[in-house]
Structures are given as structure tokens and as C-alpha cells.
Design a protein around this motif. Structure first.
Motif, PDB file in Angstrom:
ATOM      1  N   GLN A   1      -0.226   8.881   7.471  1.00 12.28           N
ATOM      2  CA  GLN A   1      -1.026   7.843   8.119  1.00 12.28           C
ATOM      3  C   GLN A   1      -0.427   6.461   7.896  1.00 12.28           C
ATOM      4  O   GLN A   1      -0.331   5.654   8.836  1.00 12.28           O
ATOM      5  CB  GLN A   1      -2.461   7.881   7.582  1.00 12.28           C
ATOM      6  CG  GLN A   1      -3.257   9.104   8.028  1.00 12.28           C
ATOM      7  CD  GLN A   1      -4.560   9.254   7.269  1.00 12.28           C
ATOM      8  OE1 GLN A   1      -4.919   8.423   6.426  1.00 12.28           O
ATOM      9  NE2 GLN A   1      -5.302  10.305   7.561  1.00 12.28           N
ATOM     10  N   LEU A   2      -0.006   6.179   6.656  1.00 16.55           N
ATOM     11  CA  LEU A   2       0.579   4.872   6.367  1.00 16.55           C
ATOM     12  C   LEU A   2       1.915   4.681   7.076  1.00 16.55           C
ATOM     13  O   LEU A   2       2.224   3.603   7.593  1.00 16.55           O
ATOM     14  CB  LEU A   2       0.756   4.698   4.854  1.00 16.55           C
ATOM     15  CG  LEU A   2      -0.497   4.303   4.068  1.00 16.55           C
ATOM     16  CD1 LEU A   2      -0.208   4.253   2.577  1.00 16.55           C
ATOM     17  CD2 LEU A   2      -1.028   2.957   4.543  1.00 16.55           C
TER      18      LEU A   2
ATOM     19  N   ASP B   1       0.840  -1.205   0.000  1.00 17.83           N
ATOM     20  CA  ASP B   1       0.000   0.000   0.000  1.00 17.83           C
ATOM     21  C   ASP B   1       0.875   1.254   0.000  1.00 17.83           C
ATOM     22  O   ASP B   1       0.574   2.243  -0.687  1.00 17.83           O
ATOM     23  CB  ASP B   1      -0.921   0.016   1.231  1.00 17.83           C
ATOM     24  CG  ASP B   1      -2.035  -1.018   1.129  1.00 17.83           C
ATOM     25  OD1 ASP B   1      -2.315  -1.466   0.006  1.00 17.83           O
ATOM     26  OD2 ASP B   1      -2.613  -1.367   2.178  1.00 17.83           O
ATOM     27  N   LEU B   2       1.950   1.206   0.791  1.00 13.29           N
ATOM     28  CA  LEU B   2       2.865   2.351   0.867  1.00 13.29           C
ATOM     29  C   LEU B   2       3.552   2.578  -0.481  1.00 13.29           C
ATOM     30  O   LEU B   2       3.652   3.712  -0.956  1.00 13.29           O
ATOM     31  CB  LEU B   2       3.905   2.111   1.964  1.00 13.29           C
ATOM     32  CG  LEU B   2       4.864   3.278   2.228  1.00 13.29           C
ATOM     33  CD1 LEU B   2       4.136   4.413   2.932  1.00 13.29           C
ATOM     34  CD2 LEU B   2       6.044   2.805   3.084  1.00 13.29           C
TER      35      LEU B   2
ATOM     36  N   ASP C   1      -3.784  16.158  -1.225  1.00 14.36           N
ATOM     37  CA  ASP C   1      -4.667  15.086  -0.755  1.00 14.36           C
ATOM     38  C   ASP C   1      -3.883  13.844  -0.354  1.00 14.36           C
ATOM     39  O   ASP C   1      -4.274  13.117   0.565  1.00 14.36           O
ATOM     40  CB  ASP C   1      -5.679  14.719  -1.858  1.00 14.36           C
ATOM     41  CG  ASP C   1      -6.686  15.830  -2.125  1.00 14.36           C
ATOM     42  OD1 ASP C   1      -6.874  16.671  -1.225  1.00 14.36           O
ATOM     43  OD2 ASP C   1      -7.273  15.861  -3.230  1.00 14.36           O
ATOM     44  N   LEU C   2      -2.792  13.572  -1.054  1.00 14.03           N
ATOM     45  CA  LEU C   2      -2.010  12.361  -0.792  1.00 14.03           C
ATOM     46  C   LEU C   2      -1.144  12.475   0.461  1.00 14.03           C
ATOM     47  O   LEU C   2      -0.835  11.469   1.103  1.00 14.03           O
ATOM     48  CB  LEU C   2      -1.114  12.044  -1.989  1.00 14.03           C
ATOM     49  CG  LEU C   2      -1.817  11.618  -3.286  1.00 14.03           C
ATOM     50  CD1 LEU C   2      -0.800  11.491  -4.412  1.00 14.03           C
ATOM     51  CD2 LEU C   2      -2.556  10.306  -3.092  1.00 14.03           C
ATOM     52  N   THR C   3      -0.731  13.691   0.809  1.00 18.20           N
ATOM     53  CA  THR C   3       0.202  13.883   1.931  1.00 18.20           C
ATOM     54  C   THR C   3      -0.324  13.320   3.252  1.00 18.20           C
ATOM     55  O   THR C   3       0.420  12.624   3.963  1.00 18.20           O
ATOM     56  CB  THR C   3       0.557  15.369   2.077  1.00 18.20           C
ATOM     57  OG1 THR C   3       1.230  15.801   0.882  1.00 18.20           O
ATOM     58  CG2 THR C   3       1.466  15.591   3.280  1.00 18.20           C
ATOM     59  N   PRO C   4      -1.587  13.585   3.632  1.00 22.17           N
ATOM     60  CA  PRO C   4      -2.073  12.985   4.894  1.00 22.17           C
ATOM     61  C   PRO C   4      -2.038  11.465   4.854  1.00 22.17           C
ATOM     62  O   PRO C   4      -1.725  10.825   5.864  1.00 22.17           O
ATOM     63  CB  PRO C   4      -3.516  13.507   4.993  1.00 22.17           C
ATOM     64  CG  PRO C   4      -3.539  14.751   4.162  1.00 22.17           C
ATOM     65  CD  PRO C   4      -2.602  14.479   3.032  1.00 22.17           C
TER      66      PRO C   4
END
Length: 287
Positions: A96-97, A67-68, A89-92
Motif C-alpha cells: 500500500q505504501l 512512514d516507508l 500483517d506488515l506485507t499488505p
């Protein structure tokens, strides 16, 4: 056993057993007729604690690591497209990952009897972030054979000593296998998303049908209640009319009885008067 299998087995061994395990596997390769593989295996370096834990993550939670790496592909696409909104949008998700994997790594290390110090934890997080940012680093981390933690410094990936990373390049076959694995996982995720959306649509349609049926049943109930109320009102009205009719009948029966009695009395009086009239006529005729 070939070199690839031996290398996988070596880096899957506990860190404390690395040297002994390496010597054992090298002897086995040599005995199996692969002296070159034996030599290559002896050259493999013992992993640092951070690298060993990163390898552990690759083996124990490969799906989360994929996923990462897939998120890294999205970052590179957004960067190439100069899509700032998508990057925001992708940064959070990136943080989280990384947080999730770091937490799982600490738990996995603990289960193996290895404590995760703050310094090792930081190096592990930097390694995972380098895997996201750099495709080659991602492939190396996913392969699970790191000997040193990695760090992305803007111009490339370095090891724990700040030296350019010397991770062993993957063969084309193994690199393609890793990419195929990520693509398959993405396809599976897309399929799951489609199934989820389809299930949501079916649920919404089912809820609409149930709502329509409830509305129809409620209307039928209200109509039945209204009909019952109308019938009850009619019954009450007829009961009232019946009561009045019974009262009128009772009064009429009393009147009939009274008139009958008066008629009988009048008839007796008429007979008496006729009798008296005949007797009076007889008396008159005798005069």
C-alpha cells in the motif's frame, strides 16, 4: 555555503540544469575558500530520471517516505523475532505504501514537467522498496542525493546497471538526524493514536451519559403520560358522577315541586273539610 548545503541545492535542481548548476556551485565553494568541497561537488554524478524523481519524493513528501522507512524497521524487527504472523500483517502495508508513494511520485514529476514511463516507474518502485529493506539505502533515499536508482537483490543493493551501489555514505551526524526524525515522527504518531483512543473513550462515555439521560427523560415522560391519563380518567369519572348527581337533583326538585303542589291541594281540601264540618255542626245544633 558549505559542501552539504551545495550538494542539497544541486540535487534539488531540475535534472536538465544539473551540470550548469554543479559548475556554478563548485565555483562558489572555491570562491568561499573550500577547494576540497568544490572538487567533491564536481565529482557528483548527474541523477538518472528515476533517481531524480526519488530525490524529488524525498524533498516533497518526506513524511510519507519516513512512514516507508519506519515500516522497514518493523519488518526487520519481525524478521529478527521470526514473527511470521507479524510479517504477514506488515506485507499488505508495504504494498500500500509503495503504491501510494509511486502514485504521488508520478504526480510530482508531472508537475515538474517530467513524464514517468513504465520503465522509470518500475525503477522508482524498486528504489523505494530497497529503501524499505536496507537501512543504508533508506538513509540514502531520504537524503535526496541519489544519482542512480537502487534495487535490492537479496545480497545487497545495486544500482540501475546491476553494479553494487556506490551511494555516498552519510555522516554519523546526518544519519543520526534522519533516525531522530523518524523516531520523532513515530512518537508523534503514537501520541496521535493515544489522543485518538482517548477521544474515542470520551466519546463513548459521553454517549453512555447521553443515553442514560435520554432513558431517564423517557421514563419521566412515560410517568407524566401515565399520571395525565390517570387524572383524565378521574376527571371523566367525576364528570359522570356530577352528571348523575345533577340528574338526581333535577328529579328531586321535580318531586319536591309535585309534593308541594299536592300538599297545598291537601291543605285546601283540609280547610274546606273543616269549614264544612263547622257549618254542619251549626246546622245540627239548630235542630
Amino acid at each position: 555555503m558549505d559542501f552539504e548545503e551545495a550538494a542539497d541545492a544541486l540535487y534539488a535542481a531540475p535534472a536538465a540544469d544539473f551540470i550548469a548548476r554543479r559548475n556554478e556551485l563548485a565555483k562558489r565553494l572555491k570562491a568561499d575558500g573550500d577547494p576540497d568541497g568544490s572538487t567533491r561537488l564536481k565529482a557528483l554524478r548527474k541523477p538518472t530520471v528515476a533517481a531524480w524523481i526519488a530525490n524529488l519524493v524525498s524533498r516533497k513528501v518526506p513524511d510519507e517516505l519516513d512512514d516507508l522507512l519506519a515500516l522497514g524497521d518493523e519488518f526487520r524487527e519481525a524478521t529478527a523475532d521470526l514473527d511470521g504472523e507479524r510479517l504477514r500483517d506488515l506485507t499488505p502495508r508495504r504494498h500500500q505504501l509503495l503504491d501510494k508513494l509511486s502514485k504521488e511520485a508520478a504526480q510530482l514529476a508531472g508537475e515538474e514537467g517530467q513524464k514517468l514511463s513504465a520503465d522509470v516507474g518500475q525503477k522508482l518502485r524498486e528504489t523505494l522498496d530497497a529503501a524499505l529493506v536496507d537501512p543504508a539505502a533508506g538513509d540514502a533515499v531520504r537524503e535526496g542525493r541519489l544519482s542512480s536508482a537502487l534495487r535490492h537483490v537479496g545480497f545487497g543493493v545495486v544500482d540501475e546497471n546491476g553494479e553494487p551501489s556506490n551511494v555516498t555514505p552519510l555522516t554519523d551526524e546526518r544519519r543520526q538526524a534522519a533516525r531522530d526524525r523518524r523516531k520523532a515522527k513515530q512518537a508523534e504518531s503514537d501520541s496521535a493514536q493515544e489522543q485518538h483512543e482517548s477521544a474515542q473513550r470520551e466519546q463513548a462515555e459521553q454517549e453512555e451519559r447521553e443515553a442514560a439521560e435520554r432513558a431517564k427523560a423517557r421514563q419521566a415522560f412515560e410517568d407524566a403520560v401515565a399520571a395525565a391519563q390517570t387524572a383524565e380518567a378521574k376527571v371523566e369519572d367525576l364528570d359522570t358522577q356530577l352528571d348523575r348527581a345533577r340528574e338526581a337533583l333535577s328529579e328531586a326538585q321535580a318531586l319536591v315541586h309535585r309534593v308541594g303542589a299536592e300538599l297545598d291541594e291537601a291543605r285546601r281540601a283540609a280547610r274546606d273539610a273543616q269549614k264544612e264540618s263547622r257549618e254542619a255542626r251549626k246546622r245540627y245544633n239548630r235542630l
